[in-house]
Design an enzyme around this catalytic site. Sequence first.
Site, PDB file in Angstrom:
ATOM      1  N   ARG A 293       6.686  -9.222  16.403  1.00 11.92           N
ATOM      2  CA  ARG A 293       5.531  -9.503  15.554  1.00 11.92           C
ATOM      3  C   ARG A 293       4.479  -8.399  15.609  1.00 11.92           C
ATOM      4  O   ARG A 293       3.591  -8.316  14.767  1.00 11.92           O
ATOM      5  CB  ARG A 293       4.949 -10.884  15.912  1.00 11.92           C
ATOM      6  CG  ARG A 293       4.191 -11.512  14.794  1.00 11.92           C
ATOM      7  CD  ARG A 293       4.032 -13.042  14.837  1.00 11.92           C
ATOM      8  NE  ARG A 293       4.317 -13.735  16.059  1.00 11.92           N
ATOM      9  CZ  ARG A 293       3.512 -13.797  17.121  1.00 11.92           C
ATOM     10  NH1 ARG A 293       2.338 -13.202  17.101  1.00 11.92           N
ATOM     11  NH2 ARG A 293       3.871 -14.471  18.197  1.00 11.92           N
TER      12      ARG A 293
ATOM     13  N   TYR B  83      -1.197 -11.283 -11.531  1.00 10.58           N
ATOM     14  CA  TYR B  83       0.002 -12.071 -11.297  1.00 10.58           C
ATOM     15  C   TYR B  83      -0.417 -13.535 -11.073  1.00 10.58           C
ATOM     16  O   TYR B  83      -1.419 -13.797 -10.400  1.00 10.58           O
ATOM     17  CB  TYR B  83       0.746 -11.505 -10.087  1.00 10.58           C
ATOM     18  CG  TYR B  83       1.843 -12.402  -9.596  1.00 10.58           C
ATOM     19  CD1 TYR B  83       2.950 -12.672 -10.397  1.00 10.58           C
ATOM     20  CD2 TYR B  83       1.773 -12.998  -8.350  1.00 10.58           C
ATOM     21  CE1 TYR B  83       3.956 -13.518  -9.960  1.00 10.58           C
ATOM     22  CE2 TYR B  83       2.777 -13.839  -7.902  1.00 10.58           C
ATOM     23  CZ  TYR B  83       3.859 -14.097  -8.716  1.00 10.58           C
ATOM     24  OH  TYR B  83       4.836 -14.935  -8.269  1.00 10.58           O
TER      25      TYR B  83
ATOM     26  N   ASP C  17      -3.204  -3.552  -7.487  1.00  9.00           N
ATOM     27  CA  ASP C  17      -1.813  -3.985  -7.415  1.00  9.00           C
ATOM     28  C   ASP C  17      -1.000  -3.006  -8.261  1.00  9.00           C
ATOM     29  O   ASP C  17      -1.147  -2.952  -9.481  1.00  9.00           O
ATOM     30  CB  ASP C  17      -1.688  -5.422  -7.920  1.00  9.00           C
ATOM     31  CG  ASP C  17      -0.286  -6.002  -7.722  1.00  9.00           C
ATOM     32  OD1 ASP C  17       0.686  -5.229  -7.836  1.00  9.00           O
ATOM     33  OD2 ASP C  17      -0.169  -7.213  -7.479  1.00  9.00           O
TER      34      ASP C  17
ATOM     35  N   LYS D 172       9.961  -6.346  -6.059  1.00 12.65           N
ATOM     36  CA  LYS D 172      10.244  -5.886  -7.418  1.00 12.65           C
ATOM     37  C   LYS D 172      10.882  -4.488  -7.390  1.00 12.65           C
ATOM     38  O   LYS D 172      11.978  -4.345  -6.914  1.00 12.65           O
ATOM     39  CB  LYS D 172       8.954  -5.941  -8.237  1.00 12.65           C
ATOM     40  CG  LYS D 172       8.121  -7.232  -8.019  1.00 12.65           C
ATOM     41  CD  LYS D 172       8.789  -8.486  -8.544  1.00 12.65           C
ATOM     42  CE  LYS D 172       8.113  -9.785  -8.106  1.00 12.65           C
ATOM     43  NZ  LYS D 172       6.694  -9.904  -8.436  1.00 12.65           N
TER      44      LYS D 172
HETATM   45  C1  LIG Z   1       5.587 -10.807  -7.936  1.00  7.97           C
HETATM   46  C2  LIG Z   1       4.230 -10.241  -7.862  1.00  7.97           C
HETATM   47  C3  LIG Z   1       3.395 -10.521  -6.779  1.00  7.97           C
HETATM   48  C4  LIG Z   1       3.782 -11.460  -5.664  1.00  7.97           C
HETATM   49  O1  LIG Z   1       4.812 -10.903  -4.892  1.00  7.97           O
HETATM   50  P1  LIG Z   1       5.903 -11.775  -4.083  1.00  7.97           P
HETATM   51  O2  LIG Z   1       6.741 -10.728  -3.433  1.00  7.97           O
HETATM   52  O3  LIG Z   1       6.620 -12.626  -5.084  1.00  7.97           O
HETATM   53  O4  LIG Z   1       5.145 -12.600  -3.106  1.00  7.97           O
HETATM   54  C5  LIG Z   1       2.152  -9.902  -6.743  1.00  7.97           C
HETATM   55  N1  LIG Z   1       1.751  -9.065  -7.724  1.00  7.97           N
HETATM   56  C6  LIG Z   1       2.530  -8.797  -8.786  1.00  7.97           C
HETATM   57  C7  LIG Z   1       2.029  -7.872  -9.853  1.00  7.97           C
HETATM   58  C8  LIG Z   1       3.792  -9.374  -8.900  1.00  7.97           C
HETATM   59  O5  LIG Z   1       4.548  -9.101  -9.969  1.00  7.97           O
END
Ligand SMILES: *Cc1c(COP(=O)(O)O)cnc(C)c1O
Length: 408
Positions: A69, A123, A188, A213
Amino acid sequence: METTPAPTRALATEAVHAGRDDLARQGLHAPPIDLSTTYPSYDSRAEAARIDAFATTGADPEGPPVYGRLGNPTVARFETALARLEGTEAAVAFASGMAALSAVLLVRSSLGLRHVVAVRPLYGCSDHLLTAGLLGSEVTWTDPAGIADALRPDTGLVMVESPANPTLAEVDLRAVAHACGSVPLLADNTFATPVLQRPAEQGARLVLHSATKYLGGHGDVMAGVVACDEEFAGRLRQIRFATGGVLHPLAGYLLLRGLSTLPVRVHAASATAAELARRLTSDPRIARVHYPRIGGAMIAFEVHGDPHEVIAGVRLITPAVSLGSVDTLIQHPASISHRIVEEDDRRGAGVSDRLLRLSVGLEDVEDLWADLDNALGATPVGDADPHRSAAPPRGAISHNAPAVAGAP
Ligand SMILES: *Cc1c(COP(=O)(O)O)cnc(C)c1O
């Protein structure tokens, strides 16, 4: 683990070498996967000193790892590589994008800075986390021009997405960073990836990714990461240690492997997406196409007909939430990715009920077009639509200009 990098290496070179600089000297080619949860040490005085140091600064403990951790060598390779690609001092990986965002909010609220200023759209679950105040934060939604006025003495964070999920609205990151003053800006960068945009160079202190992603890129690993300066990274590691949202080492391995093809994947999928956006723009069944100025592999478009019919009609394209994989996915944000956002807020953020979001993969453009064309099938064309006059003229790609992006 790392030697000092040559600062002039190009992104494509970093993508395949960063985080791996020590391998050849160790007689290895593929990075090892270290699944240890704990590490033996006969010197508990030294271990105590390392734990004290971690408690003070959150710096990665010198010497052998202590406990899973606190940090893991395989995950650290991914963190090193992502920081190199984003041009930041450090990066801290988490179990998901939402775990990464949660850690950022906890770092700030632990200092009494509970107020967040944010620009819609975000998101869906990020919007939900802020709006519901699940971590005790309080959010003020504004457009980019309103950020400076929305700041308060207890504002701990300004948050934007660009291009934003799902409308692909873009904000001028440099202008927004300026408006933030001394408050950290979190950008983001999930949709653009460091291949198309490095927000830290434009003044963002924190760069967030849902690594689920494009960074992973194959739809088989869930992860999040924050790229930032070493000081903030230390706080994030302390939160990760205390709250436990760690990334599994096997996921760290898959992400490092994913990074090596990131530039190739993003460029190839973006070229296909640009061509599909062009064809959709001149298609009478489409009311509006959103495609970012900076490009990328995501397209959003509004249909004149029933978006659910399009989802039901695809055969090659997979009807699924998420994005950034080697194969093409389509989803209806109002039903899925942004369902959790209250209806008025969703519409106000530009997420219309006729909007579809397409994540373009690496298939051949003609095969994708044939599938889309077939799925659109006999859906109504603009002239047959009673709302036609309200829609922008067909043939125009809507590049959401920074001035209007993310209107509340
Ligand atoms: C999918 C997504 C998230 C969240 O990510 P997870 O890995 O699903 O927790 C945050 N920001 C954007 C722009 C996303 O597309």
